[in-house]
Scaffold this motif. Structure first.
Motif, PDB file in Angstrom:
ATOM      1  N   ILE A 265     -10.400  45.293  97.006  1.00 19.04           N
ATOM      2  CA  ILE A 265      -8.942  45.462  96.889  1.00 19.04           C
ATOM      3  C   ILE A 265      -8.346  44.721  95.697  1.00 19.04           C
ATOM      4  O   ILE A 265      -7.154  44.837  95.430  1.00 19.04           O
ATOM      5  CB  ILE A 265      -8.227  44.961  98.172  1.00 19.04           C
ATOM      6  CG1 ILE A 265      -8.441  43.449  98.341  1.00 19.04           C
ATOM      7  CG2 ILE A 265      -8.690  45.732  99.397  1.00 19.04           C
ATOM      8  CD1 ILE A 265      -7.458  42.786  99.256  1.00 19.04           C
ATOM      9  N   LYS A 266      -9.163  43.960  94.970  1.00 12.32           N
ATOM     10  CA  LYS A 266      -8.615  43.060  93.938  1.00 12.32           C
ATOM     11  C   LYS A 266      -7.792  43.787  92.882  1.00 12.32           C
ATOM     12  O   LYS A 266      -6.827  43.230  92.350  1.00 12.32           O
ATOM     13  CB  LYS A 266      -9.738  42.257  93.277  1.00 12.32           C
ATOM     14  CG  LYS A 266     -10.730  43.079  92.487  1.00 12.32           C
ATOM     15  CD  LYS A 266     -11.810  42.183  91.879  1.00 12.32           C
ATOM     16  CE  LYS A 266     -12.788  42.994  91.051  1.00 12.32           C
ATOM     17  NZ  LYS A 266     -13.857  42.143  90.487  1.00 12.32           N
ATOM     18  N   ASP A 267      -8.156  45.038  92.559  1.00 15.79           N
ATOM     19  CA  ASP A 267      -7.417  45.779  91.537  1.00 15.79           C
ATOM     20  C   ASP A 267      -6.039  46.217  92.025  1.00 15.79           C
ATOM     21  O   ASP A 267      -5.205  46.650  91.217  1.00 15.79           O
ATOM     22  CB  ASP A 267      -8.218  46.999  91.098  1.00 15.79           C
ATOM     23  CG  ASP A 267      -9.483  46.620  90.351  1.00 15.79           C
ATOM     24  OD1 ASP A 267      -9.532  45.498  89.813  1.00 15.79           O
ATOM     25  OD2 ASP A 267     -10.428  47.425  90.323  1.00 15.79           O
ATOM     26  N   LYS A 268      -5.808  46.124  93.327  1.00 13.99           N
ATOM     27  CA  LYS A 268      -4.513  46.518  93.886  1.00 13.99           C
ATOM     28  C   LYS A 268      -3.565  45.328  94.046  1.00 13.99           C
ATOM     29  O   LYS A 268      -2.398  45.515  94.364  1.00 13.99           O
ATOM     30  CB  LYS A 268      -4.713  47.189  95.249  1.00 13.99           C
ATOM     31  CG  LYS A 268      -5.536  48.470  95.187  1.00 13.99           C
ATOM     32  CD  LYS A 268      -5.666  49.099  96.569  1.00 13.99           C
ATOM     33  CE  LYS A 268      -6.464  50.398  96.495  1.00 13.99           C
ATOM     34  NZ  LYS A 268      -6.533  51.067  97.818  1.00 13.99           N
ATOM     35  N   ILE A 269      -4.075  44.123  93.855  1.00 15.92           N
ATOM     36  CA  ILE A 269      -3.275  42.922  94.087  1.00 15.92           C
ATOM     37  C   ILE A 269      -2.466  42.548  92.844  1.00 15.92           C
ATOM     38  O   ILE A 269      -3.007  42.492  91.745  1.00 15.92           O
ATOM     39  CB  ILE A 269      -4.167  41.726  94.475  1.00 15.92           C
ATOM     40  CG1 ILE A 269      -4.928  42.017  95.772  1.00 15.92           C
ATOM     41  CG2 ILE A 269      -3.324  40.461  94.638  1.00 15.92           C
ATOM     42  CD1 ILE A 269      -5.973  40.962  96.105  1.00 15.92           C
ATOM     43  N   LEU A 270      -1.190  42.305  93.052  1.00 16.85           N
ATOM     44  CA  LEU A 270      -0.370  41.674  92.022  1.00 16.85           C
ATOM     45  C   LEU A 270       0.051  40.323  92.584  1.00 16.85           C
ATOM     46  O   LEU A 270       0.876  40.260  93.500  1.00 16.85           O
ATOM     47  CB  LEU A 270       0.861  42.514  91.689  1.00 16.85           C
ATOM     48  CG  LEU A 270       1.851  41.853  90.719  1.00 16.85           C
ATOM     49  CD1 LEU A 270       1.206  41.599  89.358  1.00 16.85           C
ATOM     50  CD2 LEU A 270       3.119  42.686  90.565  1.00 16.85           C
TER      51      LEU A 270
END
Length: 386
Positions: A222-227
């Protein structure tokens, strides 16, 4: 330079179709979970129709409208302007979930916003005035999952099930402070078919996780979805933060006071980015994290239990009550507090004074920076007047 309120004034006239959802919307909906919606927004188990934000505003108790005790006037203005803006007034709210268990040291609150464009925002409340929630924050330093994290996963799964008919639905998850940590945890641990529908995860200055727990969780998925948004002198957002994948922003405040989101600098529809953290602050926060990670889990657990036993002697249930303990009352209970301290083993006492030293160092750094900025402002004023 503006703030979250000026954003609503500037862009509140645009619908989400006219102006897509942005990071300031993510902060705004994350922050709204701090407001008190009891008896207004339907509970997650009530099976009742959603209620529009403008209707929520008309039923709010403005004498007891928010679970935190800071910036009350700004919070009133923010909610009122948001609720009656063209952008948000028809946003629906539903699935309010609230639990507090002092015995288990667990505090959880979440609410869902239906944006009207097919998207849904699940907002997780951060730590408010209740000491139960603060103890749970401390517990995150030595064990995962804590109760609120488990509740966050269950909440996402349950809301997705309730909205199963809307198959095209895209989920946003977000929260400020502990709420940001809960949003990330829930995204890592929710059912697989839900993960694919998560569009973005907004972690607004929330703490991280211990390294040994991160190894067991699906962060890479999920890291690419985290801001993750972190003010450039942030303390809370840097706790247990091991990675560098966060966005640094500017704040009008100093040090720990940057955690209050009204101080976050907004330019149009985005936060004003900061180039880097102050090296001395980064060094201090890295040192604190290394020290926390080096402690044995039992040491951290013993310290937290001992600390809150001392706090319980004051009979305070909230931070406000703790701050308002009068000198006479505190003196009467000092003997009992000292007895609690005496029951600590030597290792726990050492941890107690180590943490005390770190807190003093952080606050001293904040005070030094205030004095430096005050002197600079004074020099500028003198030049302008002569």
């Amino acid at each position: 330079m503006g703030d979250i309120i000026s954003y609503v004034y500037e862009f509140g006239g645009f619908t989400f179709a006219e102006k897509p959802f942005c990071e300031i919307d993510g902060l705004l909906l994350s922050h709204l979970s701090y407001f008190v919606f009891d008896g207004i927004v339907p509970g997650i188990d009530e099976n009742k129709p959603s209620i529009a934000l403008c209707d929520v505003a008309q039923r709010m108790d403005w004498h007891n409208f928010i679970s935190v005790k800071w910036e009350l006037e700004k919070n009133r203005e923010l909610f009122y302007k948001t609720a009656f803006s063209r952008r948000y007034r028809n946003t629906k709210m539903n699935y309010l979930a609230q639990e507090m268990d002092a015995g288990e040291g667990m505090q959880f609150c979440a609410v869902t916003f239906l944006l009207g464009n097919g998207d849904t925002f699940l907002s997780f409340r951060g730590t408010d005035d209740a000491l139960v929630g603060w103890k749970e924050d401390f517990n995150m330093a030595y064990r995962t999952p804590v109760g609120a994290q488990l509740k966050s996963t269950a909440y996402v799964n349950q809301v997705a099930k309730l909205l199963a008919r809307k198959r095209s639905l895209r989920f946003y998850l977000g929260g400020h402070s502990k709420g940001g940590n809960l949003a990330v945890y829930a995204a890592m641990t929710c059912d697989e078919h839900i993960k694919h529908r998560i569009g973005r995860i907004y972690n607004m200055d929330g703490p991280g996780f211990r390294p040994d727990f991160m190894e067991k969780l699906d962060y890479d998925g999920i890291k690419d979805k985290i801001l993750k948004i972190v003010p450039d002198e942030s303390f809370v957002g840097m706790l247990m933060e091991q990675k560098e994948d966060y966005e640094l922003i500017r704040s009008t405040q100093i040090g720990v006071q940057q955690h209050v989101c009204f101080s976050w600098c907004v330019e149009g529809d985005h936060f004003e980015r900061s180039e880097s953290q102050q090296p001395k602050r980064k060094e201090l926060y890295d040192r604190i994290n290394k020290w926390i990670f080096a402690l044995e889990i039992e040491q951290v657990g013993d310290f937290i239990d001992s600390l809150f036993k001392m706090i319980e002697v004051t009979e305070a249930r909230t931070l406000t009550e703790l701050k308002n303990v009068k000198g006479g009352e505190a003196a009467k209970k000092l003997h009992t507090i000292m007895q609690q301290y005496g029951r600590m083993n030597d290792e726990t006492k050492q941890v107690f004074w180590e943490i005390g030293g770190f807190v003093i160092e952080v606050l001293a750094r904040d005070q030094q920076e205030r004095m430096r900025r005050g002197k600079a402002a004074s020099r500028i004023r003198q030049r302008m007047e002569h």
